[in-house]
Design a protein around this motif. Sequence first.
Motif, PDB file in Angstrom:
ATOM      1  N   GLN A 180      52.261  33.562  42.479  1.00 22.66           N
ATOM      2  CA  GLN A 180      52.062  34.970  42.777  1.00 22.66           C
ATOM      3  C   GLN A 180      52.775  35.869  41.645  1.00 22.66           C
ATOM      4  O   GLN A 180      52.257  36.889  41.166  1.00 22.66           O
ATOM      5  N   GLN A 181      54.007  35.351  41.233  1.00 14.90           N
ATOM      6  CA  GLN A 181      54.992  36.184  40.481  1.00 14.90           C
ATOM      7  C   GLN A 181      54.118  35.824  38.759  1.00 14.90           C
ATOM      8  O   GLN A 181      53.987  36.899  38.112  1.00 14.90           O
ATOM      9  N   THR A 182      53.629  34.739  38.822  1.00 13.42           N
ATOM     10  CA  THR A 182      53.005  34.474  37.310  1.00 13.42           C
ATOM     11  C   THR A 182      51.712  35.496  37.336  1.00 13.42           C
ATOM     12  O   THR A 182      51.444  36.020  36.206  1.00 13.42           O
ATOM     13  N   LEU A 183      50.897  35.363  38.324  1.00 14.48           N
ATOM     14  CA  LEU A 183      49.584  36.172  38.351  1.00 14.48           C
ATOM     15  C   LEU A 183      50.053  37.628  38.183  1.00 14.48           C
ATOM     16  O   LEU A 183      49.312  38.229  37.593  1.00 14.48           O
ATOM     17  N   LYS A 187      48.661  39.920  34.963  1.00 17.30           N
ATOM     18  CA  LYS A 187      47.885  41.064  35.146  1.00 17.30           C
ATOM     19  C   LYS A 187      48.437  42.341  34.562  1.00 17.30           C
ATOM     20  O   LYS A 187      47.765  43.188  33.824  1.00 17.30           O
ATOM     21  N   LYS A 188      49.766  42.305  34.736  1.00 19.30           N
ATOM     22  CA  LYS A 188      50.402  43.509  33.923  1.00 19.30           C
ATOM     23  C   LYS A 188      50.410  43.390  32.275  1.00 19.30           C
ATOM     24  O   LYS A 188      50.122  44.534  31.719  1.00 19.30           O
ATOM     25  N   SER A 189      50.522  42.090  31.865  1.00 22.31           N
ATOM     26  CA  SER A 189      50.671  42.075  30.413  1.00 22.31           C
ATOM     27  C   SER A 189      49.111  42.188  29.670  1.00 22.31           C
ATOM     28  O   SER A 189      49.107  42.656  28.786  1.00 22.31           O
ATOM     29  N   SER A 190      48.198  41.585  30.463  1.00 19.23           N
ATOM     30  CA  SER A 190      46.921  41.590  30.056  1.00 19.23           C
ATOM     31  C   SER A 190      46.027  42.786  29.812  1.00 19.23           C
ATOM     32  O   SER A 190      45.218  43.125  29.173  1.00 19.23           O
ATOM     33  N   GLN A 360      41.580  35.524  28.528  1.00 18.44           N
ATOM     34  CA  GLN A 360      42.338  36.138  29.603  1.00 18.44           C
ATOM     35  C   GLN A 360      41.758  36.286  30.964  1.00 18.44           C
ATOM     36  O   GLN A 360      42.447  36.143  31.897  1.00 18.44           O
ATOM     37  N   GLN A 361      40.260  36.354  30.843  1.00 20.62           N
ATOM     38  CA  GLN A 361      39.536  36.331  32.153  1.00 20.62           C
ATOM     39  C   GLN A 361      39.757  34.954  32.824  1.00 20.62           C
ATOM     40  O   GLN A 361      39.877  34.793  34.092  1.00 20.62           O
ATOM     41  N   ALA A 362      39.540  33.977  31.982  1.00 16.97           N
ATOM     42  CA  ALA A 362      39.714  32.566  32.604  1.00 16.97           C
ATOM     43  C   ALA A 362      41.007  32.257  32.948  1.00 16.97           C
ATOM     44  O   ALA A 362      41.276  31.698  33.955  1.00 16.97           O
ATOM     45  N   LYS A 363      41.960  32.652  32.245  1.00 21.00           N
ATOM     46  CA  LYS A 363      43.307  32.607  32.599  1.00 21.00           C
ATOM     47  C   LYS A 363      43.704  33.228  33.913  1.00 21.00           C
ATOM     48  O   LYS A 363      44.297  32.626  34.740  1.00 21.00           O
TER      49      LYS A 363
END
Length: 677
Positions: A180-183, A187-190, A360-363
């Motif tokens: 959850q933290q990674t997600l 989202k914040k960085s992309s 980024q969308q795939a990530k």
Amino acid sequence: MNKITAIAIRHWKPVILWNLLVLGITTYVATTTPRVWNATAQLTIPATNGNLDASLGILGSLRKDSNISAPADGQLEIQKSILNSDTLMEKVLIADPLRNDFKNLPAYKSLFQVSVDENARILTVNTKSLSPQLAELRTNNLITLFQQRLKELRQQNRLSKREFSAVELAEAKNNLFLAQQTLAEFKKSSELVDADEQTKAIVTTIDGLTKAQLEASSLAKYNQNRVDTLSTRLGMSPNQAIRSLSLGENKDYQFLKDKLSQVKADLARDRAKYTDDHPIVQELFKQQEVLSNQIQSQINQTGAGTSIDTTVSGQGEGRANLIQQLILAETEASGQQNRAQQIQAQINKLNANLNFIPSQQAKLAELQRNVDVAEGVYKGLVAQVQQTNIDVFNVYPNVEILDSPRADSKPVSPKKSLMLLNAAVAGIIGSLALILLLERRNPLLSPQDLKDMKFPIVVSIPQFKGGVTWELDDTKHEKFQRLASAVSLQHLNNRHLLITSAMEGEGKTTVTLGLAKALVDLGFRVLVVDGDFIRAELTQSLNYAQELDSRNAVISIEPNLDLLPTAPQSGNIVKMVSQGRFQRALASAESHAEYDYILVDTAPLSATSATALMTDQIPNVLFVVKQGMSFSNSVRDGLEQLMEHQAQILGLVVNGVETSDKPYRQRLVNEQLTMNS
């Protein structure tokens, strides 16, 4: 029957002593054995069940319908093992008021007996004690401490399982937090923005297909895990399980099994009546073999070279139910796998059209998928922890008291009737064994033994009633006349004849008197000599007694029949004979008159060796045995003793022979009476 009676009479003393010993031991045991009371209590195990239904998110759902995890009989055996365990019994012993009377725990455990009724799910506890109150107290202590022990075991089981799951649960929670933290950071960085409508539609479709594919894969994996679990539990591969169920549903196979069971039951019943060689039993053996071959053929045909379980029933119960679940799980796993493959094919096709979509969308999709998977794993572990609480009560359920401890009003032991019966059986069997042992050591003289003895003269004498007698009836007189005639035809050295026997009481004195009387009737002059220096039975039976070397020792009994009597000697009889005292007395008696026959009645060969020494002067011997009394070993030893002294055994007289023949005169009188009437 007469032989059995004779054997029993011979050994009556040891038989009476044996039975007195058995009676004494039985009386002692009956009077010293303490009385024991029995208390009984019944416990029941109620049926338990627990259902688990948990959502695992993207991984689907986890549902478990749980009845008792262990079979009923296995659960009852577990409770029985707990009741009989040393840990529980040590606590019961500590609470017992008479704990100091027991040297060890096994001695105390022997007072308790636990039995199970699998059908009724009932545990029965029986407790023995020296009083009914103490029996009830011990039973109550056992039940109370047993319930406490169940609580302890549930607590230990719960703690051990939680400790085992705690590490995995903490790891799954940490993985979910990291995902959850990674997600969130991605989202914040992309700073992703919306694409055009087509891209949105394709992305939406791909996302939906991805979720569907993950769901299908998860369900396929879940069902595959179920397949592996059920296969492990059944001990069979899916193919073997399907073939086993197919065999269980085969009506021909079930018919053959039922028929084989009936044949085995008939075989067990008929073998109890007949031997294995009986035609009926042989026919049942053939039927059993044919049915077994037919059943094996069905198994081989269904198994197709693989081992299958022949105990599976087609009724949908037990292992059959598990096999059905295995088949459904395998079908579901295969279907979900095919669905996942189809979805993957569609995703691949759409991805080919979306090469321009930013990485980024795939990530983002991958990170979201990781979050969903981690969340599903975490929820599954939480569900397993919840199931632990249900499983603990399935293994160690609450035990309810169905029937409180109650002691019998009467003691259960000792049972005097059973002790008396055992004493009677021991007396009878011991008496028979004792008689057989004694008889084996020195058996009665049998008819076959008499047939094996070869003598010039063999004469049987009827049974005499009332002991030694001078008067003879016609039958006995006829027998002695035959004996006298046979003796008169034999060449005797100096017409001397020694009459002896192996044992006392075989009738040699009676034979001596009867033979002397018969020889006198044939016209011979006979001298009867009493050579039994131990008892002098011949002299006493004729009411004469005097020392052997007395003057005018010869006494006239009747015309042509004289007696040389003697008196019982207290000195060394063997020395008296070996030094010639008996020979001189006999020569002195012969000098008074000229005798045709001299008959010497001696002591038994087993009583003294003086009798065998007399054969040096009187080698001709007439040996007497008595039917139903003479011992084979004693007769054999006596004959060997005579042969060692070079004695000439002239004949054998079998005394005490039962006969139904009537004398000739009596038959003639009966015939005349019949004619007159």
